[in-house]
Structure formats: C-alpha cells, structure tokens
Scaffold this motif. Structure first.
Motif, PDB file in Angstrom:
ATOM      1  N   GLY A   1      17.674  19.173 -44.761  1.00 56.39           N
ATOM      2  CA  GLY A   1      16.698  19.498 -45.362  1.00 56.39           C
ATOM      3  C   GLY A   1      16.756  19.900 -46.874  1.00 56.39           C
ATOM      4  O   GLY A   1      16.127  19.818 -47.556  1.00 56.39           O
TER       5      GLY A   1
ATOM      6  N   ASN B   1      22.250   8.741 -32.350  1.00 54.12           N
ATOM      7  CA  ASN B   1      22.323   9.782 -33.187  1.00 54.12           C
ATOM      8  C   ASN B   1      23.614  10.519 -32.804  1.00 54.12           C
ATOM      9  O   ASN B   1      23.614  11.594 -32.538  1.00 54.12           O
ATOM     10  CB  ASN B   1      20.983  10.861 -32.419  1.00 54.12           C
ATOM     11  CG  ASN B   1      19.829  10.147 -32.466  1.00 54.12           C
ATOM     12  OD1 ASN B   1      19.396  10.150 -33.719  1.00 54.12           O
ATOM     13  ND2 ASN B   1      19.178  10.101 -31.778  1.00 54.12           N
TER      14      ASN B   1
ATOM     15  N   LYS C   1      16.941  14.597 -28.684  1.00 55.08           N
ATOM     16  CA  LYS C   1      16.900  13.712 -29.846  1.00 55.08           C
ATOM     17  C   LYS C   1      16.740  12.174 -29.314  1.00 55.08           C
ATOM     18  O   LYS C   1      16.841  11.065 -30.231  1.00 55.08           O
ATOM     19  CB  LYS C   1      18.017  13.887 -30.825  1.00 55.08           C
ATOM     20  CG  LYS C   1      18.008  15.189 -31.413  1.00 55.08           C
ATOM     21  CD  LYS C   1      17.148  15.221 -32.553  1.00 55.08           C
ATOM     22  CE  LYS C   1      16.980  16.780 -33.261  1.00 55.08           C
ATOM     23  NZ  LYS C   1      15.900  17.056 -34.024  1.00 55.08           N
TER      24      LYS C   1
ATOM     25  N   ASP D   1      19.887  19.990 -39.048  1.00 50.13           N
ATOM     26  CA  ASP D   1      18.655  19.564 -39.560  1.00 50.13           C
ATOM     27  C   ASP D   1      18.259  20.396 -40.845  1.00 50.13           C
ATOM     28  O   ASP D   1      17.944  19.916 -41.990  1.00 50.13           O
ATOM     29  CB  ASP D   1      17.531  19.703 -38.634  1.00 50.13           C
ATOM     30  CG  ASP D   1      17.360  18.651 -37.804  1.00 50.13           C
ATOM     31  OD1 ASP D   1      17.917  17.545 -37.895  1.00 50.13           O
ATOM     32  OD2 ASP D   1      16.774  18.741 -36.473  1.00 50.13           O
TER      33      ASP D   1
ATOM     34  N   TYR E   1      24.006  13.981 -34.404  1.00 49.09           N
ATOM     35  CA  TYR E   1      23.211  15.147 -33.653  1.00 49.09           C
ATOM     36  C   TYR E   1      24.484  15.561 -32.487  1.00 49.09           C
ATOM     37  O   TYR E   1      24.403  16.685 -31.989  1.00 49.09           O
ATOM     38  CB  TYR E   1      21.961  15.011 -33.005  1.00 49.09           C
ATOM     39  CG  TYR E   1      20.990  14.971 -34.257  1.00 49.09           C
ATOM     40  CD1 TYR E   1      20.557  16.063 -34.886  1.00 49.09           C
ATOM     41  CD2 TYR E   1      20.367  13.657 -34.908  1.00 49.09           C
ATOM     42  CE1 TYR E   1      19.793  16.314 -35.940  1.00 49.09           C
ATOM     43  CE2 TYR E   1      19.426  13.697 -35.701  1.00 49.09           C
ATOM     44  CZ  TYR E   1      19.057  14.876 -36.303  1.00 49.09           C
ATOM     45  OH  TYR E   1      18.134  15.284 -37.242  1.00 49.09           O
TER      46      TYR E   1
END
Length: 86
Positions: free
Chosen positions: A84, A32, A26, A80, A35
C-alpha cells in the motif's frame, strides 16, 4: 523425563500454519506465493519471539497455535501495508 519440543518443532508448526492461513485468507497458494512467503516469515518470527520471551509456553497447544495463526496473519498484513505504501 518430560520431552520438551525443540525450536525446529515450533518452526515446522509455524510453517504449516502459514500454509493453512494463506489458503483460508487469500486463496490458492500457487496464485499467491508472495502471501505464502510473508505468512511463513511472520509465523517464524512469532514463534521465535514466543520462544525468546516466554519459553514455558512452547509446549502449550493453545498458545503455540495462536502464535502461528497470529504471526502468519501479521506477516501478510505487513506485506499488504508495504504494498500500500508503494
């Protein structure tokens, strides 16, 4: 007498593996942090599951390393997937 690794050794290894996986997959950690957190959680869960279901593999370098890598990747993939859905 053979010294077996403790669960804290496994968790530290999982955390450091998560740092590496986030950097590779990433980018920078500071850009990030979400993450990094999900990778750490995933690696810790994977290490705890390994210890719970297959404690003899705790001292195996290959299995332990693969567990940290896969757990970190899985944590980021779940994160992720949750993003989504939102």
């Amino acid at each position: 007498m053979v010294q077996r690794p403790t669960i804290s050794d496994l968790l530290l290894s999982a955390i450091f593996t998560a740092f590496t996986m986030v950097r590779v997959l990433k980018g920078r950690w500071l850009h990030n942090p979400q993450y990094l957190a999900s990778g750490i959680v995933g690696a810790i869960v994977a290490a705890l599951l390994l210890h719970a279901f297959w404690p003899a593999a705790d001292d195996d370098l290959i299995v332990g390393g693969a567990t940290g890598i896969f757990g970190s990747w899985a944590g980021m993939a779940v994160f992720d997937a949750i993003l989504g859905l939102a």
